[in-house]
Design an enzyme around this catalytic site. Structure first.
Site, short mmCIF file in Angstrom:
data_model
loop_
_atom_site.label_atom_id
_atom_site.label_comp_id
_atom_site.label_asym_id
_atom_site.label_seq_id
_atom_site.Cartn_x
_atom_site.Cartn_y
_atom_site.Cartn_z
N TYR A 50 87.00 57.83 -32.69
CA TYR A 50 87.24 59.20 -32.24
C TYR A 50 87.52 60.13 -33.43
CZ TYR A 50 88.04 58.19 -27.20
OH TYR A 50 87.91 57.85 -25.87
N GLY A 51 88.07 59.52 -34.50
CA GLY A 51 88.67 60.32 -35.57
C GLY A 51 87.75 61.18 -36.39
N CYS A 60 97.10 56.02 -29.82
CA CYS A 60 96.07 56.53 -30.71
C CYS A 60 96.58 57.85 -31.29
CB CYS A 60 94.80 56.77 -29.89
SG CYS A 60 93.47 57.55 -30.79
N ASN A 61 96.68 57.91 -32.61
CA ASN A 61 97.18 59.14 -33.25
C ASN A 61 96.20 60.29 -33.08
OD1 ASN A 61 99.66 58.41 -35.21
ND2 ASN A 61 98.32 56.67 -34.91
N THR A 62 94.92 59.97 -33.13
CA THR A 62 93.89 61.01 -33.03
C THR A 62 93.99 61.70 -31.67
OG1 THR A 62 92.53 59.62 -34.44
CG2 THR A 62 91.42 61.41 -33.29
N GLU A 121 86.54 48.12 -36.27
CA GLU A 121 85.77 48.01 -35.02
C GLU A 121 84.59 47.05 -35.19
OE1 GLU A 121 86.13 49.48 -31.76
OE2 GLU A 121 88.17 49.80 -32.51
N ASP A 135 93.52 53.49 -26.22
CA ASP A 135 93.08 53.80 -27.59
C ASP A 135 91.55 53.91 -27.59
OD1 ASP A 135 93.29 54.16 -30.46
OD2 ASP A 135 92.55 52.11 -30.68
N SER A 136 91.03 54.48 -28.66
CA SER A 136 89.58 54.56 -28.79
C SER A 136 88.96 53.16 -28.90
CB SER A 136 89.22 55.37 -30.04
OG SER A 136 89.74 54.72 -31.19
N CYS A 169 97.51 55.80 -38.03
CA CYS A 169 96.40 55.42 -37.15
C CYS A 169 96.73 54.02 -36.66
CB CYS A 169 95.09 55.43 -37.91
SG CYS A 169 93.72 54.69 -36.97
N THR A 170 96.62 53.82 -35.37
CA THR A 170 97.07 52.53 -34.81
C THR A 170 96.15 51.37 -35.19
OG1 THR A 170 95.92 53.04 -32.74
CG2 THR A 170 98.25 53.62 -32.88
N HIS A 171 94.97 51.67 -35.72
CA HIS A 171 94.11 50.60 -36.22
C HIS A 171 94.64 50.03 -37.54
CE1 HIS A 171 91.06 52.06 -33.38
NE2 HIS A 171 90.25 51.08 -33.73
N1 DGL Z 1 93.46 54.25 -33.45
C1 DGL Z 1 93.22 55.64 -33.47
C2 DGL Z 1 94.30 56.42 -34.14
O1 DGL Z 1 95.44 56.01 -34.10
C3 DGL Z 1 91.89 56.22 -33.64
C4 DGL Z 1 90.85 55.69 -34.43
C5 DGL Z 1 89.52 56.36 -34.22
O2 DGL Z 1 88.95 56.15 -33.17
O3 DGL Z 1 89.07 57.06 -35.13
O4 DGL Z 1 94.07 57.47 -34.67
#
Ligand code: DGL
Length: 290
Positions: free
Chosen positions: A39-40, A70-72, A168, A7-8, A202-204
Site C-alpha cells: 500500500y505504501g 498497518c502504519n500506512t 511480501e 494489514d496490506s 511499518c509493521t512489516h
Molecule cells: N505494513 C504496512 C505498514 O505498517 C504497510 C506496508 C505496505 O503495504 O506498504 O505501513
C-alpha cells in the site's frame, strides 16, 4: 464478536502475534490484502478506499473492533474512517437496524507514546513506507508529545520502499536483502548522527529485525541505538482500551481462535504466515466486495 486485525499483507502478523500473547482469550480475524500490497507506494485516495473496503468487510464478518495493524493505513485512512465513515454507518442509535458498536484503532499513537521515555539524545529516526513518511504523521504526533517540554525531539524520516516488497516475496532474509538494509539505514543515520532511537514505523519491518540489528551492531560506532517495534505497544494499548471500554469488551467472544483471510492465494499465505508466526496456519482466500 471478534477483534479484526488488518494489514496490506504479512506485516500485521507482527502485531497480531503480540496481541494474542497479551489477550489470548479473544477470537480474532486477520485480513491481509496481499493481492494489493504494498500500500505504501499508493496515493491517499487508493490507500483510503482499500482500507475502508477491508474494514467494512471485517465488520460484516462479525468484528466489533478493527485494528489497522498497518502504519500506512493508520497514517492515511484512520482519521477519515473514524470521522467520516464510522459515525454515519456504525455508531449506536443512528440506525434502527444497526445495534452493534464498532471502532477502528491504529498503531501510530501507541508507538509514539513510548518514544520520549526511550530516547536519551532526543534525536529519533523513523523508518516507514513512502506514504507514511509523506503523511508526516510521526512528526506531528511526536511534536504533540514534546508539547510543554523545554526541548523538542529532533525527528528524521527515511522511506524504505523496497523493504515491504522483499518481505511480501519471501526474499527478506536472503543475502540480496542486505543491500537494501544498508541503503536505507545508512541514509537515515546520515541525516542525523545523533539518532539514538529508531522507530520501525511499518509493521512489516520487525520481520527484518535480525538484519537491522546486525547492521546497527556493525555500523553504530560505539553508540547504543534503541529499536522500537510496535507489536507489544499496540497489544498493551488494546488491553488498556478494552479495560476502559466494557461496551466493547463484553461483546467479544472468548474462544481463543484466529482465522486468517487473504486476498491472494491461501496456500501461499498459509506457508509464509506459518514461517513468520512459527506455528501452523491455515488460510482462506476472500474477495473484498466493493
Ligand atoms: N505494513 C504496512 C505498514 O505498517 C504497510 C506496508 C505496505 O503495504 O506498504 O505501513
Amino acid at each position: 464478536m471478534k477483534i479484526g486485525v488488518f494489514d496490506s499483507g504479512y506485516g500485521g502478523l507482527t502485531i497480531l502475534d503480540e496481541i494474542r500473547k497479551v489477550l489470548p482469550e479473544y477470537d480474532y480475524l486477520y485480513l491481509g490484502d496481499n493481492a494489493r500490497a504494498p500500500y505504501g507506494t499508493h496515493s491517499f485516495e487508493v490507500i483510503y478506499s482499500y482500507t475502508l473496503q477491508a474494514v467494512e468487510y471485517l465488520f460484516r464478518q462479525g468484528c466489533t473492533i478493527v485494528i489497522l495493524a498497518c502504519n500506512t493505513a493508520s497514517a492515511k485512512a484512520l482519521r477519515t474512517i473514524q470521522q467520516r465513515d464510522l459515525p454515519g454507518r456504525w455508531r449506536p442509535g443512528e440506525g434502527a437496524a444497526i445495534k452493534e458498536i464498532r471502532n477502528v484503532l491504529g498503531v501510530i499513537r501507541p508507538t509514539v507514546e513510548v518514544v520520549p521515555s526511550v530516547t536519551r539524545t532526543g534525536h529519533v529516526g523513523i523508518l516507514a513506507t513512502p506514504a507514511t513518511v509523506s503523511s508526516e504523521s510521526y512528526i506531528m504526533e511526536l511534536d504533540k508529545m514534546s508539547e510543554g517540554q523545554t526541548t523538542k525531539m529532533v525527528v528524521s524520516q527515511q522511506a524504505c520502499p523496497m523493504w515491504v516488497p522483499l518481505i511480501e516475496s519471501g526474499e527478506h532474509l536472503n543475502p540480496g536483502a542486505d543491500w537494501f538494509i544498508d541503503k536505507y539505514l545508512r541514509a537515515l543515520m546520515a541525516q542525523d548522527p545523533l539518532i539514538d532511537t529508531i522507530v520501525l514505523g511499518c509493521t512489516h519491518y520487525p520481520l527484518l529485525l535480525p538484519k537491522i540489528r546486525k547492521w546497527l551492531t556493525s555500523n553504530r560506532q560505539g553508540k547504543e541505538i534503541n529499536v522500537i517495534a510496535q507489536g507489544g505497544l499496540v497489544a498493551e494499548s488494546l488491553k488498556d482500551y478494552l479495560n476502559r471500554h466494557p461496551e466493547y469488551r463484553t461483546q467479544l467472544s472468548k474462544g481463543g481462535t484466529c482465522r486468517y483471510l487473504t486476498t491472494e492465494n491461501a496456500d501461499r499465505f498459509a506457508q509464509s504466515a506459518s514461517l513468520f508466526l512459527q506455528a501452523p496456519v491455515s488460510a482462506e482466500q476472500i474477495i473484498i466486495d466493493h
